[in-house]
Design a protein around this motif. Sequence first.
Motif, PDB file in Angstrom:
ATOM      1  N   UNK A 178      14.965 -41.239 -10.138  1.00  8.37           N
ATOM      2  CA  UNK A 178      15.072 -42.568 -10.745  1.00  8.37           C
ATOM      3  C   UNK A 178      16.515 -42.890 -11.111  1.00  8.37           C
ATOM      4  N   UNK A 179      17.252 -41.894 -11.581  1.00  4.45           N
ATOM      5  CA  UNK A 179      18.670 -42.079 -11.895  1.00  4.45           C
ATOM      6  C   UNK A 179      19.448 -42.326 -10.609  1.00  4.45           C
ATOM      7  N   UNK A 180      19.124 -41.546  -9.573  1.00  3.49           N
ATOM      8  CA  UNK A 180      19.806 -41.700  -8.288  1.00  3.49           C
ATOM      9  C   UNK A 180      19.548 -43.076  -7.681  1.00  3.49           C
ATOM     10  N   UNK A 181      18.314 -43.550  -7.761  1.00  4.19           N
ATOM     11  CA  UNK A 181      17.985 -44.849  -7.162  1.00  4.19           C
ATOM     12  C   UNK A 181      18.728 -45.983  -7.868  1.00  4.19           C
ATOM     13  N   UNK A 182      18.824 -45.917  -9.201  1.00  5.71           N
ATOM     14  CA  UNK A 182      19.579 -46.938  -9.938  1.00  5.71           C
ATOM     15  C   UNK A 182      21.055 -46.895  -9.568  1.00  5.71           C
ATOM     16  N   UNK A 183      21.595 -45.684  -9.422  1.00  5.27           N
ATOM     17  CA  UNK A 183      23.002 -45.534  -9.053  1.00  5.27           C
ATOM     18  C   UNK A 183      23.263 -46.119  -7.675  1.00  5.27           C
ATOM     19  N   UNK A 184      22.377 -45.847  -6.725  1.00  4.03           N
ATOM     20  CA  UNK A 184      22.589 -46.335  -5.373  1.00  4.03           C
ATOM     21  C   UNK A 184      22.419 -47.851  -5.291  1.00  4.03           C
ATOM     22  N   UNK A 185      21.543 -48.400  -6.094  1.00  2.00           N
ATOM     23  CA  UNK A 185      21.385 -49.850  -6.116  1.00  2.00           C
ATOM     24  C   UNK A 185      22.672 -50.517  -6.609  1.00  2.00           C
ATOM     25  N   UNK A 186      23.213 -50.046  -7.719  1.00  2.00           N
ATOM     26  CA  UNK A 186      24.453 -50.621  -8.244  1.00  2.00           C
ATOM     27  C   UNK A 186      25.601 -50.369  -7.276  1.00  2.00           C
ATOM     28  N   UNK A 187      25.621 -49.195  -6.652  1.00  3.13           N
ATOM     29  CA  UNK A 187      26.647 -48.878  -5.667  1.00  3.13           C
ATOM     30  C   UNK A 187      26.589 -49.863  -4.495  1.00  3.13           C
ATOM     31  N   UNK A 188      25.368 -50.246  -4.093  1.00  8.90           N
ATOM     32  CA  UNK A 188      25.220 -51.238  -3.035  1.00  8.90           C
ATOM     33  C   UNK A 188      25.808 -52.578  -3.435  1.00  8.90           C
ATOM     34  N   UNK A 189      25.606 -52.975  -4.684  1.00  8.97           N
ATOM     35  CA  UNK A 189      26.208 -54.214  -5.183  1.00  8.97           C
ATOM     36  C   UNK A 189      27.731 -54.130  -5.132  1.00  8.97           C
ATOM     37  N   UNK A 190      28.277 -52.973  -5.522  1.00 11.97           N
ATOM     38  CA  UNK A 190      29.722 -52.790  -5.458  1.00 11.97           C
ATOM     39  C   UNK A 190      30.215 -52.852  -4.009  1.00 11.97           C
ATOM     40  N   UNK A 191      29.429 -52.281  -3.077  1.00  9.18           N
ATOM     41  CA  UNK A 191      29.814 -52.335  -1.670  1.00  9.18           C
ATOM     42  C   UNK A 191      29.929 -53.770  -1.173  1.00  9.18           C
ATOM     43  N   UNK A 192      28.972 -54.618  -1.548  1.00 10.49           N
ATOM     44  CA  UNK A 192      29.027 -56.031  -1.176  1.00 10.49           C
ATOM     45  C   UNK A 192      30.239 -56.716  -1.804  1.00 10.49           C
ATOM     46  N   UNK A 193      30.532 -56.359  -3.038  1.00 11.29           N
ATOM     47  CA  UNK A 193      31.702 -56.925  -3.716  1.00 11.29           C
ATOM     48  C   UNK A 193      32.987 -56.557  -2.966  1.00 11.29           C
ATOM     49  N   UNK A 194      33.121 -55.293  -2.593  1.00 12.56           N
ATOM     50  CA  UNK A 194      34.320 -54.850  -1.890  1.00 12.56           C
ATOM     51  C   UNK A 194      34.452 -55.548  -0.542  1.00 12.56           C
ATOM     52  N   UNK A 195      33.335 -55.739   0.137  1.00  5.53           N
ATOM     53  CA  UNK A 195      33.350 -56.468   1.412  1.00  5.53           C
ATOM     54  C   UNK A 195      33.864 -57.893   1.185  1.00  5.53           C
ATOM     55  N   UNK A 196      33.352 -58.554   0.159  1.00  6.30           N
ATOM     56  CA  UNK A 196      33.775 -59.925  -0.139  1.00  6.30           C
ATOM     57  C   UNK A 196      35.243 -59.995  -0.559  1.00  6.30           C
ATOM     58  N   UNK A 197      35.761 -58.900  -1.115  1.00 10.88           N
ATOM     59  CA  UNK A 197      37.162 -58.869  -1.543  1.00 10.88           C
ATOM     60  C   UNK A 197      38.121 -58.604  -0.393  1.00 10.88           C
ATOM     61  N   UNK A 198      37.574 -58.351   0.799  1.00 10.73           N
ATOM     62  CA  UNK A 198      38.427 -58.131   1.953  1.00 10.73           C
ATOM     63  C   UNK A 198      38.481 -56.694   2.424  1.00 10.73           C
ATOM     64  N   UNK A 199      37.853 -55.783   1.699  1.00 15.25           N
ATOM     65  CA  UNK A 199      37.788 -54.379   2.125  1.00 15.25           C
ATOM     66  C   UNK A 199      36.533 -54.203   2.987  1.00 15.25           C
TER      67      UNK A 199
END
Length: 439
Positions: A178-199
Amino acid sequence: MIRTSGMSDIRGFLAATLFMAQFFYLWVTIEPFPAETASAAAEGGSSLFNQVVSLLLFASAICYVALSPLKKLVLQPRPLIVLLVVCILLAALFSAERVESLKQLILSCIIMLNASVFLLLPRSEEQFAKMIMAGLFVMLGLAYFGVMFKPLVAIHQFSSELGDEQLGNWRGHFAHKNVASAAMLVSGFFGLYLKDKGYHLAGWLILVLSVFFLMHTGGKTSTAMFPMILLIAYVFEKIKWLRVPIAVGGVLTINFLTVGAALIPSVYEFITSLGIDASFTNRSDIWRLAVGAMADRPLIGHGLHGYWLTDALVNNDTVENWSPRAFNGHNAWVDALINLGVVGFLLVFIWILVLPLLYIRRISQQNLYTPVVRLYVRIWLYGLFGGALESVFFETGSLLWFSVMMALFGLRLQALAVPVPYDDAPPLAFASGSIGVTR
């Protein structure tokens, strides 16, 4: 070009070091690959070393705040937060588990201050994005390393405590799936953010690795809500008049359908007719028990950690199901009522739901709905809706609760932002393209 003194460079280096230390403390943890136990997800790290590190990070944050010109931005809106802390203190003083509740109050204040300082540490949004990127690659690398080379500790095995219920679910270096799934979900949001920032490459790689891992954790709530939150956040951003109905109406509706199914037979039958488990993996037993807990102390509640897992509840022979042994209420809104009573619940409701809507309205009026705002909104929406199935609020040591608070404080900072030319942007201001912000 901005000229910086040697002292400013040192201060910037120390701030970046504290930022990464906070990140790794939550996302890598002090004790990666811990022993597999039934209480792992609820306990977090409680070793002496973990407590020492937590206090050192807190002391470092205090020192930074004391020397920073941005100290007025910490723990805002301060009057509301002070009232909330007073409410938690009163609940703890009158709690049957006074010592534990006071301990949780202290820990909650520590993580709250750390979260409010977190976004003030980077010199710019570019530095924020780069440090987040580096930290996530370390986190994902460690998680996949465990699955590939340490599967006996990184993948849930059969155990006398857990049986085969979690067998085969990935948890990586985290304490529980459950901790891992929450971490990966937030990590996915960060991945989308980085993509939008040009990375683009880094963002897509983090997104794919996070979602792939998430799908193997067996975390049904996080896996189902990831695409749902992305869709809701898109509608939320594009159709302004739907924002209040989505946030307020969404929270009320999902809680009515989940908790209501435990209490109202017609709602239970409706959920069942949709082909959905109306018990929500036996959470309904917990919520029925929770109603009595709310009625016992409606005004100030039982205090943080003052009800669940207490001796009086665990040794209760009058309840014939498993609910007296639950770690929490599996619903952040229900637990807010149980722990803090009606008064505390209203303060939490204002802080977590009402104020962000006001912040987002102001952000839109100033045309500052940038990728970082989009990131905050996604995390915030998951905290609102995911809170109907998991206890998110005031979970000390939880990277999800830390992330939700980061989003709350971040939205407020962006709402106070004033567009200025990038070269005029002061240190620690978040930038977006050629535009910076100042407070």
